[in-house]
Design a protein around this motif. Sequence first.
Motif, PDB file in Angstrom:
ATOM      1  N   TYR A  49       0.825  -1.203   0.000  1.00 39.39           N
ATOM      2  CA  TYR A  49       0.000   0.000   0.000  1.00 39.39           C
ATOM      3  C   TYR A  49       0.867   1.263   0.000  1.00 39.39           C
ATOM      4  CZ  TYR A  49      -3.477   3.436   1.532  1.00 39.39           C
ATOM      5  OH  TYR A  49      -4.291   4.547   1.638  1.00 39.39           O
ATOM      6  N   PHE A  50       2.066   1.164   0.597  1.00 42.25           N
ATOM      7  CA  PHE A  50       2.954   2.326   0.690  1.00 42.25           C
ATOM      8  C   PHE A  50       3.979   2.373  -0.446  1.00 42.25           C
ATOM      9  CE2 PHE A  50       1.652   1.379   5.104  1.00 42.25           C
ATOM     10  CZ  PHE A  50       0.977   2.567   5.376  1.00 42.25           C
ATOM     11  N   ASP A  51       3.917   1.397  -1.359  1.00 42.32           N
ATOM     12  CA  ASP A  51       4.814   1.415  -2.512  1.00 42.32           C
ATOM     13  C   ASP A  51       4.366   2.483  -3.512  1.00 42.32           C
ATOM     14  OD1 ASP A  51       5.994  -0.694  -1.278  1.00 42.32           O
ATOM     15  OD2 ASP A  51       5.404  -2.203  -2.760  1.00 42.32           O
ATOM     16  N   TYR A  52       5.262   2.834  -4.419  1.00 40.73           N
ATOM     17  CA  TYR A  52       4.897   3.755  -5.488  1.00 40.73           C
ATOM     18  C   TYR A  52       5.277   3.139  -6.832  1.00 40.73           C
ATOM     19  CZ  TYR A  52       4.318   7.885  -8.333  1.00 40.73           C
ATOM     20  OH  TYR A  52       3.904   8.755  -9.298  1.00 40.73           O
ATOM     21  N   PRO A  53       4.324   2.832  -7.695  1.00 39.61           N
ATOM     22  CA  PRO A  53       2.888   3.000  -7.445  1.00 39.61           C
ATOM     23  C   PRO A  53       2.363   1.944  -6.465  1.00 39.61           C
ATOM     24  CG  PRO A  53       3.241   1.901  -9.522  1.00 39.61           C
ATOM     25  CD  PRO A  53       4.609   2.271  -9.020  1.00 39.61           C
ATOM     26  N   ARG A  54       1.241   2.220  -5.859  1.00 38.27           N
ATOM     27  CA  ARG A  54       0.643   1.299  -4.898  1.00 38.27           C
ATOM     28  C   ARG A  54       0.263  -0.019  -5.579  1.00 38.27           C
ATOM     29  NH1 ARG A  54      -3.197   5.465  -1.412  1.00 38.27           N
ATOM     30  NH2 ARG A  54      -1.527   6.139   0.020  1.00 38.27           N
ATOM     31  N   ARG A  55       0.491  -1.110  -4.841  1.00 37.56           N
ATOM     32  CA  ARG A  55       0.165  -2.433  -5.375  1.00 37.56           C
ATOM     33  C   ARG A  55      -1.209  -2.911  -4.905  1.00 37.56           C
ATOM     34  NH1 ARG A  55       3.065  -6.275  -3.529  1.00 37.56           N
ATOM     35  NH2 ARG A  55       4.424  -5.253  -2.015  1.00 37.56           N
ATOM     36  N   ILE A  56      -1.822  -2.119  -4.021  1.00 41.68           N
ATOM     37  CA  ILE A  56      -3.150  -2.480  -3.535  1.00 41.68           C
ATOM     38  C   ILE A  56      -3.889  -1.204  -3.130  1.00 41.68           C
ATOM     39  CG2 ILE A  56      -2.461  -2.761  -1.107  1.00 41.68           C
ATOM     40  CD1 ILE A  56      -4.387  -5.179  -0.994  1.00 41.68           C
ATOM     41  N   ARG A  57      -5.210  -1.199  -3.331  1.00 43.58           N
ATOM     42  CA  ARG A  57      -6.019  -0.025  -3.007  1.00 43.58           C
ATOM     43  C   ARG A  57      -6.578  -0.148  -1.594  1.00 43.58           C
ATOM     44  NH1 ARG A  57      -8.424  -1.600  -7.795  1.00 43.58           N
ATOM     45  NH2 ARG A  57     -10.347  -1.960  -6.610  1.00 43.58           N
ATOM     46  N   SER A  58      -6.963   0.974  -1.033  1.00 43.44           N
ATOM     47  CA  SER A  58      -7.482   0.983   0.337  1.00 43.44           C
ATOM     48  C   SER A  58      -8.782   0.198   0.455  1.00 43.44           C
ATOM     49  CB  SER A  58      -7.696   2.417   0.823  1.00 43.44           C
ATOM     50  OG  SER A  58      -8.600   3.108  -0.024  1.00 43.44           O
ATOM     51  N   ASP A  59      -9.616   0.234  -0.595  1.00 41.86           N
ATOM     52  CA  ASP A  59     -10.874  -0.521  -0.525  1.00 41.86           C
ATOM     53  C   ASP A  59     -10.614  -2.024  -0.513  1.00 41.86           C
ATOM     54  OD1 ASP A  59      -9.956  -0.322  -3.167  1.00 41.86           O
ATOM     55  OD2 ASP A  59     -11.962  -0.679  -3.985  1.00 41.86           O
ATOM     56  N   GLU A  60      -9.535  -2.451  -1.198  1.00 46.32           N
ATOM     57  CA  GLU A  60      -9.180  -3.871  -1.208  1.00 46.32           C
ATOM     58  C   GLU A  60      -8.664  -4.305   0.167  1.00 46.32           C
ATOM     59  OE1 GLU A  60      -7.731  -4.733  -5.745  1.00 46.32           O
ATOM     60  OE2 GLU A  60      -6.435  -3.456  -4.511  1.00 46.32           O
ATOM     61  N   LEU A  61      -7.864  -3.430   0.792  1.00 49.74           N
ATOM     62  CA  LEU A  61      -7.365  -3.725   2.141  1.00 49.74           C
ATOM     63  C   LEU A  61      -8.523  -3.807   3.137  1.00 49.74           C
ATOM     64  CD1 LEU A  61      -4.180  -1.482   2.501  1.00 49.74           C
ATOM     65  CD2 LEU A  61      -4.273  -3.981   2.603  1.00 49.74           C
ATOM     66  N   ALA A  62      -9.441  -2.873   3.011  1.00 50.35           N
ATOM     67  CA  ALA A  62     -10.596  -2.851   3.919  1.00 50.35           C
ATOM     68  C   ALA A  62     -11.403  -4.146   3.795  1.00 50.35           C
ATOM     69  CB  ALA A  62     -11.476  -1.643   3.603  1.00 50.35           C
ATOM     70  N   LYS A  63     -11.567  -4.622   2.567  1.00 43.60           N
ATOM     71  CA  LYS A  63     -12.304  -5.869   2.338  1.00 43.60           C
ATOM     72  C   LYS A  63     -11.586  -7.047   2.971  1.00 43.60           C
ATOM     73  CE  LYS A  63     -14.452  -8.556  -1.377  1.00 43.60           C
ATOM     74  NZ  LYS A  63     -14.680  -8.660  -2.856  1.00 43.60           N
ATOM     75  N   MET A  64     -10.247  -7.066   2.894  1.00 41.61           N
ATOM     76  CA  MET A  64      -9.477  -8.148   3.496  1.00 41.61           C
ATOM     77  C   MET A  64      -9.637  -8.163   5.015  1.00 41.61           C
ATOM     78  SD  MET A  64      -5.954  -7.808   1.260  1.00 41.61           S
ATOM     79  CE  MET A  64      -5.095  -9.075   2.186  1.00 41.61           C
ATOM     80  N   LEU A  65      -9.780  -6.972   5.611  1.00 43.35           N
ATOM     81  CA  LEU A  65      -9.928  -6.871   7.064  1.00 43.35           C
ATOM     82  C   LEU A  65     -11.385  -6.959   7.517  1.00 43.35           C
ATOM     83  CD1 LEU A  65      -7.357  -4.004   7.739  1.00 43.35           C
ATOM     84  CD2 LEU A  65      -7.181  -6.370   8.545  1.00 43.35           C
TER      85      LEU A  65
END
Length: 217
Positions: A170-186
């Motif tokens: 998530y902190f890479d540039y460019p990001r390898r994952i979106r915040s909505d995808e992370l939220a779904k995982m959690l």
Amino acid sequence: MRYFNNYPVKLVSLYLIHENCWSKYYLEDDMVNILNLIPYEEKNLLRVFLVSTEKSYKQIAKLKFEGRIRDIFNVYRYYNKILVDLARDYENSIFSIITGNNGIVLNTAKYNGGEKWNFLMYEHKINKTLKELDEVAEIENVNVSDFIPISTTLSDHELKALSLAYEHGYFDYPRRIRSDELAKMLGIKQSTLIYHLRNAERKVIGSFLKKNRSFED
């Protein structure tokens, strides 16, 4: 409730050249960070745990050979860093003077023949401490500021969100994952995830800046 306002605590930051320490002869630009200092007063020994680069360690080993360092107990390579366990005299050490005046050492490092120290101390003890330090070292810079505690303890939710975000890029540039995808995982809302991440980032960055505050030129 009684309020104790008589003895304010200050954050003291200083850079000095210590005449009786191996640091005076360590002339590398690479900073040697001290992880921990353990005193053995009865043996006049101060045990120093530090992290250095390989280049820095070669200089430190040379100083041991020259008798500038009392002893080196152990050396361990950790990835591209070297962890060193060494000893110097406790008497007239900067650590002994700071702690002898009830100061709390936050962090210290060696570079370019000098030492930087960050420590907490009661305001009324600072002048006495600086006077004692001046007897064994050349103080080049001193900064005294108000101590503002920063919470660095992450909640379980913050730690889980931060860890997952880091692991998945998530902190890479460019990001390898979106915040909505992370939220779904959690299994949480996107807005909740961002809330936890921002709190975690604020605590981590605040802690880093506090520990690595720069010194005035």
